[in-house]
Scaffold this motif. Structure first.
Motif: not given
Length: 520
Positions: A36, A39, A240, A270-274, A279, A281, A316, A318
């Motif tokens: 994460g 990114r 985010r 930027y959005e988080f990666i899971s 759900h 981060k 986002a 995953h």
């Protein structure tokens, strides 16, 4: 046009006279740096790559915020490290005894991973910068402007401002010169002598002469714009959590413009990666994460870069270590074929180009799905795998096979043991007896081909397909799929497996006949 090129073009248009384009990113080494966090830097990296296409002078910097306080003992670290909470990361001991400090351990770990991707920014260690006194003029400037800063910060909050709070507002952290923790309270600041008085919970009371201080740092929302000004940053992304209307970036932006009289850089949230199935981060402290090394053990560096390049930063997504691995490889292989044939759309083409680590043509490599299906059947024997591939017209040396074989083996053994299939020891009469008379007829016809046919490869597949012939093409495809499922169940106790000709070669016709010629 790919988003990185759009940003690069906009920067060039907005700064026609700029001699050097400075692009920045950075994180705190609070624990194992996860994918994460990756990114953050890869977003900047893609913009840098896009700017390189325009022959701009570039400076790509990455700040390690290792003068931040140690806040929490992460999962997997000795709980006794709680005694270091409040100290700067750069002064906490290495938890594994192999580096000079806690910060250095996780910095080197991430830097080594970045080098595998060919990502080589200029690393800036903020503990060194602060302790070199380089920032002291800015710290002094902030202390003199502290009441104005308070008013700006409070404009982004819903609470009421207080004159007493304003008088006692000092937007800096002081590390005690005795216990080295930030458990300090600032008593006063004298603008005439540039000295600051503080006390610490350990009992220390002291005076700091700001121009010579090495144990003081700015609070984050001032530290960020101060560095923008110092380094001349033109672009920097942010997560985010920093990007809301009242978040860190907008506060820092206002402070940059008013306090430091500096135009803030272009900013990209930027959005988080899971992790697939979660759900929340990823987090270094909780241990709920994948590190770059985790992914590099399964994916090639180029594929990982492409996984990030193909998404808008605001999207986002995953990451899973289950059957998604095969899906990701299959998609990447298809796009590479489209790139070579010139059928790929421009955005995906640019995403692939930004992910390339060399200008050389793609290296030869078999499909990951084929390798991962065959490996368990040949007991991970590289030579046997090579032989099967060669017999099917795919010529590879052991050296060419090794990278993808190593990753497939690691994935199966460490992440997806469901792929660790084995050939049955004896015929499965119980399963065979569940088949309809038509399905048994298909199996008997397949066994007949194994006994009589010398044909291999695609010609053999044509004959196998013909077993389930039907005038209705849809029915025929359904029948063929059902036959393959029956074969895999009789041989592997699975609903799927490698291509049938490869299964025959891996298991051997005699063993297959032993398993499939069942007496009802």
């Amino acid at each position: 046009m790919h988003w990185a090129y759009s940003i690069a073009n906009r920067l060039i248009e907005q700064h026609p006279d700029r001699s050097t384009f400075v692009c920045a990113s950075g994180i705190s080494p609070s624990g194992a740096v996860h994918i994460g966090n990756f990114r953050e830097i890869v977003t900047t990296y893609f913009v840098v790559r896009a700017l390189e296409q325009s022959d701009q002078n570039l400076r790509f910097i990455f700040s390690w915020d290792d003068f931040d306080r140690f806040r929490k003992v992460p999962a997997g670290i000795d709980p006794a490290f709680e005694k270091y909470i409040g100290m700067p990361y750069s002064e906490v001991p290495c938890p594994y005894g192999c580096h000079d400090s806690y910060a250095q351990h996780f910095e080197r770990q991430f830097e080594n991973a970045l080098s595998v991707f060919g990502i080589q920014p200029e690393f800036i260690y903020q503990s060194r910068e602060y302790q070199s006194k380089r920032y002291n003029p800015s710290i002094l400037h902030v202390l003199r402007k502290r009441k104005e800063i308070y008013d700006i910060v409070m404009a982004f909050k819903t609470g009421d401002a207080s004159e007493d709070e304003r008088d006692g507002y000092f937007p800096v952290h002081v590390y005690c010169e005795v216990c080295r923790k930030d458990t300090t309270t600032i008593q006063s600041f004298d603008e005439q002598t540039d000295t600051l008085a503080y006390s610490c919970q350990c009992g220390r009371q002291d005076m700091l002469y700001i121009p010579d201080a090495t144990n003081i740092k700015l609070q984050w929302k001032l530290d960020w714009p101060m560095r923008w000004s110092r380094e001349g940053v033109l672009f920097e992304p942010g997560g985010r959590d920093h990007s809301s209307e009242t978040g860190s970036y907008n506060v820092a932006k206002a402070l940059s413009e008013i306090i430091f009289e500096n135009v803030p850089p272009a900013y990209l949230p930027y959005e988080f990666i899971s992790i697939k199935g979660s759900h929340t981060k990823m987090s270094s402290s909780s241990g709920h994460n994948y590190t770059p090394d985790d992914l590099l053990n399964v994916y090639s560096p180029e594929l990982i870069l492409f996984m990030f390049a193909k998404y808008q930063p605001s999207a986002a997504f995953h990451i899973g270590m289950d059957e998604d691995v095969i899906r990701n490889y299959t998609e990447y292989e298809r796009y590479r074929e489209g790139y070579d044939s010139g059928t790929l759309n421009s955005e995906l083409k640019e995403a692939l180009e930004l992910s390339m680590m060399t200008t050389e043509p793609w290296g030869k490599t078999p499909k990951f799905s084929h390798v991962s299906s065959l490996l368990p059947l040949v007991h991970f024997d590289r030579a046997l795998l090579k032989d099967i591939l060669t017999r099917n017209g795919e010529e590879y040396s052991i050296e060419e096979l090794e990278p993808i074989v190593r990753r497939a083996e690691h994935w199966i053994k460490c992440w997806y043991p469901q792929k660790q299939v084995e050939v049955k020891e004896c015929a499965d009469t119980a399963f065979y007896n569940t088949l309809s008379s038509t399905e048994r007829g298909w199996v008997q016809a397949f066994c007949g081909l194994l006994k009589s046919s010398e044909v291999e490869g695609e010609q053999l597949m044509e004959q196998i397909y013909a077993i389930c012939h039907d005038e209705d093409k849809k029915v025929m495809r359904s029948n063929q799929k059902r036959l393959f499922t029956i074969i895999y169940n009789l041989v592997l106790n699975q609903n799927e497996g490698p291509r049938i000709p490869w299964l025959i070669q891996a298991v051997g016709p005699k063993k297959l006949l032993d398993l499939m010629e069942v007496s009802p």
